[in-house]
Design a protein around this motif. Sequence first.
Motif, short mmCIF file in Angstrom:
data_model
loop_
_atom_site.label_atom_id
_atom_site.label_comp_id
_atom_site.label_asym_id
_atom_site.label_seq_id
_atom_site.Cartn_x
_atom_site.Cartn_y
_atom_site.Cartn_z
N UNK A 95 0.83 -1.21 0.00
CA UNK A 95 0.00 0.00 0.00
C UNK A 95 0.86 1.26 0.00
N UNK A 96 1.90 1.26 0.82
CA UNK A 96 2.80 2.41 0.90
C UNK A 96 3.49 2.66 -0.44
N UNK A 97 3.93 1.57 -1.07
CA UNK A 97 4.60 1.69 -2.36
C UNK A 97 3.70 2.30 -3.42
N UNK A 98 2.43 1.92 -3.42
CA UNK A 98 1.48 2.47 -4.39
C UNK A 98 1.32 3.97 -4.18
N UNK A 99 1.10 4.38 -2.94
CA UNK A 99 0.84 5.80 -2.66
C UNK A 99 2.02 6.69 -3.04
N UNK A 100 3.20 6.38 -2.52
CA UNK A 100 4.35 7.24 -2.78
C UNK A 100 4.82 7.08 -4.23
N UNK A 101 4.63 5.88 -4.80
CA UNK A 101 4.97 5.68 -6.21
C UNK A 101 4.13 6.57 -7.13
N UNK A 102 2.84 6.68 -6.82
CA UNK A 102 1.95 7.56 -7.59
C UNK A 102 2.38 9.01 -7.44
N UNK A 103 2.69 9.42 -6.20
CA UNK A 103 3.12 10.81 -5.98
C UNK A 103 4.40 11.11 -6.76
N UNK A 116 13.49 -1.12 8.49
CA UNK A 116 12.07 -1.07 8.16
C UNK A 116 11.80 0.01 7.12
N UNK A 117 12.37 1.20 7.34
CA UNK A 117 12.19 2.31 6.41
C UNK A 117 12.76 1.97 5.04
N UNK A 118 13.92 1.35 5.02
CA UNK A 118 14.57 1.00 3.75
C UNK A 118 13.70 0.06 2.92
N UNK A 119 13.09 -0.91 3.58
CA UNK A 119 12.25 -1.86 2.84
C UNK A 119 10.98 -1.19 2.32
N UNK A 120 10.43 -0.29 3.13
CA UNK A 120 9.27 0.47 2.66
C UNK A 120 9.63 1.26 1.40
N UNK A 121 10.75 1.95 1.47
CA UNK A 121 11.15 2.81 0.37
C UNK A 121 11.57 2.01 -0.86
N UNK A 122 12.07 0.81 -0.65
CA UNK A 122 12.40 -0.03 -1.80
C UNK A 122 11.16 -0.27 -2.65
N UNK A 123 10.03 -0.57 -1.99
CA UNK A 123 8.80 -0.80 -2.73
C UNK A 123 8.33 0.48 -3.43
N UNK A 124 8.46 1.62 -2.75
CA UNK A 124 8.02 2.87 -3.38
C UNK A 124 8.84 3.17 -4.63
N UNK A 125 10.15 2.89 -4.58
CA UNK A 125 11.00 3.21 -5.72
C UNK A 125 10.75 2.26 -6.89
N UNK A 126 10.54 0.97 -6.58
CA UNK A 126 10.23 0.02 -7.65
C UNK A 126 8.94 0.41 -8.35
N UNK A 186 9.21 3.79 -10.36
CA UNK A 186 9.79 3.65 -11.70
C UNK A 186 8.73 3.14 -12.68
N UNK A 187 8.03 2.08 -12.27
CA UNK A 187 7.00 1.50 -13.15
C UNK A 187 5.91 2.53 -13.46
N UNK A 188 5.43 3.20 -12.41
CA UNK A 188 4.34 4.17 -12.61
C UNK A 188 4.79 5.36 -13.45
N UNK A 189 6.01 5.86 -13.20
CA UNK A 189 6.49 7.04 -13.94
C UNK A 189 6.67 6.73 -15.42
#
Length: 430
Positions: free
Chosen positions: A229-237, A351-361, A364-367
Amino acid sequence: MYYSSINAFQWIEYSSITHLAVKYYQVSTLTVDWTSIVYMALYAPLFVPSSYVIDKWGLRTAGLIGCTGTLIGTSIKVFSIGRELFAVVLLGQVIVAASQTVIICIPPKIAATWFKHSELSTTCSLGTLGSQLGCAIGFVLPPIIVQDSEDPAVLGHGFKILCWSLTIAMVPVTAAVLWYFPDQPPLPPSIAQAQLRAKKDKEEFKTSDFFRSIKQLLMNKGFLIHMVAYGINIGVFSAIGTLLSQFILQYFEGAHEDAGRMGFVMVITGMIGMVLFGVFLDKTHWYKEVTLCIYLFSSISIICLMYSLEWRSKILTYISCAIVGTFTNAYMPVGFELAIELTFPSEESTTTSMLLMMTQILGVIFAVALGYLNLMFGCFWSLCSQSVLLFIGTAVTAFIPNDLRRQEAFKRNPEMKKNSMHGSRLVFIE
């Protein structure tokens, strides 16, 4: 906050003036998009080394790597002034983006190391303000410094001023970090930190324990749901921030500075929301409820932006950007804190690093996908796809268990009590 803001500035530095970069360097818009996408693309392979550095060698080493790396990458771009030198731009961006992987994980660790329990959420929110401030300025300054012109020499002069300004700004803060960036405060902020220091003095950091802690996080179902869920939100932003200038110019021709100001408004309102929600969490500890609420309003805010652009109203677009920023940006520290609750007593940086890994993956896909959707279907439908993604993320968030381990631990242990995390460290609870 200072050097984090300069690093984050460069995430949006070229994307906020995509049309000028395309004109000067004679490359495609999708190529310019990669100056932002590289920030997200590098995080996935580098998040484990970054977390390892913070856990093994501490905050000072992480600060030195993040700051000096940013200075080096920024300095390289001084030599990118030339119409055939876009490859130098990308080289500088790669180094700055690699440095960012360390910088972005530091705020939760600083909060835990330097501040008492009742201040953690507020401090984490304030710690992330540096990167948000950098993004905000990155939307506004480049369109002002690099003036549109048909003369390549004029454009080149603007890019030269931009690159030199960033490099000069990095020098004093790099010197400050070299001379003073302590690993921890002279005195611990709590009994818990005092006991943790005593334990670390007796036991050496073990690599096997570090990787065991990552394995434990991957076995935490609540955290895995939240990570998606976190990855989707920050990835979209991140995707919308990368292409925002292009979206604005499709509806408001020649409104280059307006596009920058709209991005600035989006980030600034997000910074205000981050602090307010951080304080609110410290007072209420309603982690899941606040996270779910923010997520839902993030989804709705994108719809507001879609129709504001479609109606070609600048005022409504400014307001919509403010709403988007308030909720999507404010979600970042709130999501951090929920993750730390779900994974307590795991290392905050891991914990933060793993969260951010998902947001960055996902970022990239979303952008990349958003760029192609924009070319094929236009702004309205490409933004519609992002709103749908956020509604999916809202539904996923609803399934996160309300397992507030950190809060429960403090309730169960009014007196100092030792707890083991079966691996990377021992946590003492006051």
